[in-house]
Scaffold this motif. Structure first.
Motif, PDB file in Angstrom:
ATOM      1  N   ALA A   1      -9.448   5.021   2.419  1.00 16.08           N
ATOM      2  CA  ALA A   1      -8.865   3.725   2.062  1.00 16.08           C
ATOM      3  C   ALA A   1      -7.840   3.873   0.951  1.00 16.08           C
ATOM      4  N   ASP A   2      -8.104   4.789  -0.008  1.00 12.82           N
ATOM      5  CA  ASP A   2      -7.167   5.016  -1.106  1.00 12.82           C
ATOM      6  C   ASP A   2      -5.875   5.656  -0.595  1.00 12.82           C
TER       7      ASP A   2
ATOM      8  N   THR B   1      -3.867   2.914   1.052  1.00 10.74           N
ATOM      9  CA  THR B   1      -3.311   2.053   0.008  1.00 10.74           C
ATOM     10  C   THR B   1      -2.128   2.734  -0.672  1.00 10.74           C
TER      11      THR B   1
ATOM     12  N   ARG C   1       0.977   2.614   1.545  1.00 14.08           N
ATOM     13  CA  ARG C   1       1.568   1.265   1.544  1.00 14.08           C
ATOM     14  C   ARG C   1       2.240   0.952   0.215  1.00 14.08           C
ATOM     15  N   THR C   2       1.629   1.397  -0.880  1.00 17.31           N
ATOM     16  CA  THR C   2       2.186   1.139  -2.205  1.00 17.31           C
ATOM     17  C   THR C   2       3.540   1.810  -2.376  1.00 17.31           C
TER      18      THR C   2
END
Length: 226
Positions: free
Chosen positions: A109-110, A113, A116-117
């Motif tokens: 999940a990190d 993320t 996407r960041t």
């Protein structure tokens, strides 16, 4: 909006795992895979992905050198991924213009993320790295000497607003957070970031954040970028 990602990792099993995680997200498309730095640069030139997920230690051309080429040619943003939490890799990747730095032990999940960041133009540094940056910038200062004083003249080309935005980058604030802090539109913040990077000859907002920390801009020492 689909994020087009090129995965550069020399270990086939690790690369397959990364691709599997990325393909589990509907908004991410893996457009290519590279097994070494030279191939990563060549594919980045041919495919023009939005982001390159770049391993540090690879044959023929290491990830830091490959990152430098990709960034200098404006081919894509680079999110550096490595198992090594070492200064030479962290700061080498930042100097090369990487937009993010994530350790390989990060949860799936990190990783998503982080992709996407970085893809939306935000800088990202792994928490473990952030802690070291905080420790470095919070270290007791040596007795001041004239030659040790930060050269604030490098900021002369910036407008007052651009300096304020730079200080916010040094605090690790996102564009949205900066917009709230400075009471301006998020699109205006993005414009200021783009302009200050050009004026300061910096390759990424993460480099700008580190510069703000080094110069000790008001507010920039509250939190390391990440």
């Amino acid at each position: 909006m689909t994020i087009r990602v090129l995965v550069a990792e020399d270990q086939s099993a690790v690369r397959a795992g990364l691709v599997l995680i990325l393909r589990s997200a509907r908004d991410i498309e893996v457009v290519g895979e590279a097994a070494d730095g030279e191939e990563a640069v060549a594919l980045a030139r041919a495919l023009r992905p939005d982001l390159v997920l770049m391993d540090v230690q690879m044959p023929r051309l290491d990830g830091v050198s490959a990152t430098r080429r990709v960034v200098e040619e404006g081919l894509a943003d680079v999110l550096v991924l490595t198992t090594f939490d070492l200064d030479e890799y962290v700061f080498g990747a930042l100097r090369a213009g990487a937009a993010g730095f994530l350790l390989k032990n990060a949860e799936a999940a990190d990783l998503l993320t982080a992709v996407r960041t970085v893809a939306r133009g935000e800088g990202l540094i792994a928490p473990a790295v952030t802690r070291r940056l905080i420790a470095e910038f919070a270290a007791p200062a040596r007795p001041a000497r004239d030659e040790d004083a930060p050269d604030l003249s490098v900021l002369d080309p910036l407008t007052r607003r651009e300096r304020e935005v730079l200080a916010c980058l040094g605090e690790g604030l996102s564009n949205a957070q900066t917009a709230v802090r400075l009471e301006m539109a998020e699109a205006t913040v993005k414009t200021h970031v783009s302009r200050l990077l050009g004026k300061l000859n910096l390759r990424s907002r993460v480099q700008a954040a580190v510069l703000a920390q080094e110069l000790g801009l008001p507010g920039a020492r509250r939190q390391a970028p990440g």
